[in-house]
Design a protein around this motif. Structure first.
Motif, mmCIF file in Angstrom:
data_model
loop_
_atom_site.group_PDB
_atom_site.id
_atom_site.type_symbol
_atom_site.label_atom_id
_atom_site.label_comp_id
_atom_site.label_asym_id
_atom_site.label_seq_id
_atom_site.Cartn_x
_atom_site.Cartn_y
_atom_site.Cartn_z
ATOM 1 N N MET A 58 42.762 42.087 42.909
ATOM 2 C CA MET A 58 42.524 43.358 43.614
ATOM 3 C C MET A 58 41.132 43.383 44.240
ATOM 4 O O MET A 58 40.959 43.823 45.377
ATOM 5 N N ASP A 59 40.121 42.885 43.498
ATOM 6 C CA ASP A 59 38.744 42.845 44.015
ATOM 7 C C ASP A 59 38.591 41.820 45.134
ATOM 8 O O ASP A 59 37.943 42.069 46.148
ATOM 9 N N LEU A 60 39.186 40.655 44.920
ATOM 10 C CA LEU A 60 38.971 39.512 45.819
ATOM 11 C C LEU A 60 39.768 39.636 47.114
ATOM 12 O O LEU A 60 39.256 39.362 48.207
ATOM 13 N N LEU A 61 41.041 40.057 46.999
ATOM 14 C CA LEU A 61 41.939 40.041 48.154
ATOM 15 C C LEU A 61 42.315 41.432 48.646
ATOM 16 O O LEU A 61 43.035 41.566 49.640
ATOM 17 N N GLY A 62 41.861 42.473 47.924
ATOM 18 C CA GLY A 62 42.187 43.832 48.343
ATOM 19 C C GLY A 62 43.639 44.211 48.089
ATOM 20 O O GLY A 62 44.164 45.152 48.702
ATOM 21 N N TRP A 63 44.297 43.485 47.205
ATOM 22 C CA TRP A 63 45.711 43.764 46.922
ATOM 23 C C TRP A 63 45.877 45.043 46.111
ATOM 24 O O TRP A 63 44.961 45.458 45.390
ATOM 25 N N SER A 64 47.058 45.630 46.206
ATOM 26 C CA SER A 64 47.391 46.744 45.316
ATOM 27 C C SER A 64 47.718 46.181 43.931
ATOM 28 O O SER A 64 48.004 44.985 43.786
ATOM 29 N N ARG A 65 47.697 47.038 42.921
ATOM 30 C CA ARG A 65 48.026 46.603 41.560
ATOM 31 C C ARG A 65 49.451 46.039 41.500
ATOM 32 O O ARG A 65 49.695 45.015 40.883
ATOM 33 N N LYS A 66 50.397 46.716 42.158
ATOM 34 C CA LYS A 66 51.801 46.277 42.120
ATOM 35 C C LYS A 66 51.958 44.876 42.716
ATOM 36 O O LYS A 66 52.681 44.037 42.183
ATOM 37 N N LYS A 67 51.269 44.623 43.826
ATOM 38 C CA LYS A 67 51.361 43.311 44.485
ATOM 39 C C LYS A 67 50.757 42.230 43.605
ATOM 40 O O LYS A 67 51.316 41.131 43.475
ATOM 41 N N ALA A 68 49.615 42.532 42.970
ATOM 42 C CA ALA A 68 48.961 41.561 42.081
ATOM 43 C C ALA A 68 49.851 41.250 40.875
ATOM 44 O O ALA A 68 49.942 40.098 40.432
ATOM 45 N N VAL A 69 50.528 42.277 40.338
ATOM 46 C CA VAL A 69 51.436 42.071 39.200
ATOM 47 C C VAL A 69 52.615 41.197 39.626
ATOM 48 O O VAL A 69 52.988 40.245 38.925
ATOM 49 N N ALA A 70 53.225 41.498 40.782
ATOM 50 C CA ALA A 70 54.390 40.731 41.260
ATOM 51 C C ALA A 70 54.029 39.261 41.486
ATOM 52 O O ALA A 70 54.774 38.353 41.084
ATOM 53 N N PHE A 71 52.865 39.016 42.099
ATOM 54 C CA PHE A 71 52.427 37.633 42.341
ATOM 55 C C PHE A 71 52.238 36.887 41.020
ATOM 56 O O PHE A 71 52.677 35.750 40.858
ATOM 57 N N ASN A 72 51.589 37.555 40.067
ATOM 58 C CA ASN A 72 51.297 36.887 38.797
ATOM 59 C C ASN A 72 52.520 36.695 37.923
ATOM 60 O O ASN A 72 52.560 35.776 37.108
ATOM 61 N N LEU A 73 53.526 37.532 38.079
ATOM 62 C CA LEU A 73 54.767 37.331 37.331
ATOM 63 C C LEU A 73 55.338 35.948 37.651
ATOM 64 O O LEU A 73 55.689 35.186 36.740
ATOM 65 N N LEU A 74 55.377 35.625 38.920
ATOM 66 C CA LEU A 74 55.893 34.307 39.337
ATOM 67 C C LEU A 74 54.895 33.207 39.007
ATOM 68 O O LEU A 74 55.254 32.170 38.428
ATOM 69 N N ALA A 75 53.616 33.431 39.331
ATOM 70 C CA ALA A 75 52.590 32.392 39.168
ATOM 71 C C ALA A 75 52.425 31.976 37.710
ATOM 72 O O ALA A 75 52.404 30.776 37.394
ATOM 73 N N ILE A 76 52.340 32.948 36.803
ATOM 74 C CA ILE A 76 52.066 32.618 35.400
ATOM 75 C C ILE A 76 53.282 31.976 34.733
ATOM 76 O O ILE A 76 53.135 31.068 33.916
ATOM 77 N N ILE A 77 54.497 32.413 35.124
ATOM 78 C CA ILE A 77 55.698 31.757 34.588
ATOM 79 C C ILE A 77 55.709 30.281 34.988
ATOM 80 O O ILE A 77 55.931 29.391 34.154
ATOM 81 N N LEU A 78 55.434 29.994 36.259
ATOM 82 C CA LEU A 78 55.422 28.601 36.728
ATOM 83 C C LEU A 78 54.292 27.798 36.078
ATOM 84 O O LEU A 78 54.487 26.655 35.648
ATOM 85 N N LEU A 79 53.108 28.404 35.990
ATOM 86 C CA LEU A 79 51.950 27.705 35.413
ATOM 87 C C LEU A 79 52.113 27.457 33.911
ATOM 88 O O LEU A 79 51.478 26.552 33.360
ATOM 89 N N SER A 80 52.962 28.244 33.243
ATOM 90 C CA SER A 80 53.160 28.084 31.797
ATOM 91 C C SER A 80 54.155 26.982 31.454
ATOM 92 O O SER A 80 54.248 26.577 30.285
#
Length: 455
Positions: A335-357
């Motif tokens: 949110m700080d770095l890219l100006g994203w909304s909380r919902k967008k940051a959550v949606a991105f990380n749902l996919l990113a963290i599942i793949l990274l795990s």
């Protein structure tokens, strides 16, 4: 966009403590305490917690509160013009992601064990058979992926509701429940027949054991435990500093968080050692303690299925409180770095963290032939080593130097921020100690970590 704030001081304290309270409080601290002389080691540990962990935590909180940003922007806001301190944000953000790449898998194990304990899968099983059950879990990538995805979805779901309505509200309930469950388990454990031997092993100060096992080793073990238990060095606590007001000084707040974190570690020992001695089972260290030793203890206990289920609920809360806290930091960074909304940051990380795990999970089965740190090691060990032995100590060094030298934010600015508000003050005379002694200790811990791993 206005910065979100905690609705209460209690919320800040419990969430910061939740971030610091991790599985190391349970599967490492009690065992190391017993090994190095019981209460004698605890005294050593408390000394280093005050001398090392506390001041670095105050510095991380101060950087967060003064900048009103996550690690993604905090150094940019506070650093002198033309300096490069902000480069560290890359390392800090990577550290938070790396931690979640294996911690989500361990959180999944806790859920699996809670269900298995509740179902009675461990009843009537020998030590070896319980070990085989754990090996069966780690050999099954689909089971672990399912549990990990559930953990990620639940914890990011909490973060999606925002700081007050999600993170603060849920973590408060989890942390109060965690302490309540621990106290119930500890009372039950210490009142069992034959629990006295375990209590004596854990709590009686045996200074001869400090010498017997090597005083230098005991000192490094105490320093390491005091240092790593608080999760300092990669901005996962600074974020909560950015969410609080200026009403209270930060040293007192850091002491409160430290007391909560230490209480969990000490109570965990009161659960584990008396129970192990009551049923003549040797306590182990590391994952074996949780996933092999303790199921056997509960197996031997009257009503063990219920007590075991309680224990794994507590362990799940300990894991989830850390995961939610670090997820909140990661979301705030985007949110700080890219100006994203909380919902967008959550949606991105749902996919990113599942793949990274996934690599951590595959390291136990499909990719088990890859042993990055030598025979018997796996991808989880590598990820943990990068975070615990590199990013946390070196990141803490960055915070210390940033807050003490004129090339960074500087001592005067740090003291002004840390001591703003009512409560315990950070000593102004401590600059020399923070500039010289603390960096030397941190570097010693860093070098010792490599020596233990590879020496």
């Amino acid at each position: 966009m206005q910065r979100e704030k905690f609705s209460s001081r209690l919320g800040f304290l419990l969430i910061s403590a939740g971030c610091a309270i991790g599985l190391g409080n349970v599967w490492r601290f009690p065992y190391v305490t017993g090994e190095y002389g019981g209460a004698a080691f605890v005294l050593l540990y408390l000394f280093f917690l005050l001398a090392l962990g506390l001041p670095v935590m105050v510095m991380e909180f101060s950087v967060g509160r003064a900048s009103q940003k996550s690690i993604a922007k905090s150094f940019d806001v506070l650093e002198p013009k033309g300096s490069k301190w902000h480069f560290y944000k890359v390392v800090g953000i990577i550290g938070n992601y790396l931690l979640m790449m294996f911690y989500t898998t361990i959180g999944g194990w806790m859920l699996i064990y809670f269900i298995k304990t509740l179902k009675g899968d461990f009843e009537g099983q020998s030590v070896e058979q319980v070990g085989v059950i754990f090996e069966g879990i780690t050999a099954n990538p689909w089971l672990m992926i399912g549990a990990m995805v559930l953990v990620v979805a639940l914890c990011l779901g909490v973060c999606s509701f925002g700081l007050q309505n999600g993170v603060e509200k849920v973590t408060k309930v989890m942390m109060v429940s965690l302490f309540a469950i621990m106290v119930v388990l500890a009372v039950h454990s210490v009142t069992m027949e034959n629990a006295g031997t375990g209590l004596e092993f854990y709590l009686y100060p045996r200074f001869d054991k400090l010498w017997e096992n090597g005083l230098a080793d005991a000192v490094f073990a105490a320093m390491g435990q005091a240092f790593f238990t608080l999760s300092i060095g990669m901005g996962s606590l600074a974020i909560f500093g950015s969410y609080i007001g200026k009403e209270r000084s930060l040293t007192g707040e850091a002491v409160s968080v430290m007391v909560l974190d230490t209480s969990v570690a000490l109570i965990a020992g009161l659960i584990i050692f008396p129970a192990c001695s009551a049923f003549h089972i040797n306590p182990d260290s590391g994952p074996n303690l949780i996933f092999v030793t303790l199921p056997n203890v509960f197996n031997s206990m009257q009503g063990g299925r219920v007590w075991g289920a309680f224990f794994f609920v507590f362990m799940s809360f300990a894991a989830f409180s850390t995961i939610i806290a670090v997820f909140e930091n990661i979301i705030s960074c985007l949110m700080d770095l890219l100006g994203w909304s909380r919902k967008k940051a959550v949606a991105f990380n749902l996919l990113a963290i599942i793949l990274l795990s996934l690599p951590c999970i595959f390291g136990f089965n499909l990719w088990s032939s890859f042993q990055p740190l030598g025979a018997g090691s796996n991808i989880l060990d590598l990820e943990d080593f990068i975070v615990s032995n590199n990013i946390l100590p070196l990141g803490s060094l960055v915070y210390v130097l940033f807050c003490t030298t004129r090339y960074g934010w500087g001592w005067d600015n740090f003291i002004e921020e840390a001591n703003m508000g009512k409560g315990m003050k950070f000593p102004k005379w401590a600059r020399g100690y923070m500039m010289v002694v603390v960096p030397v200790i941190i570097l010693a811990i860093f070098i010792q970590g490599y020596f233990v791993k590879f020496g």
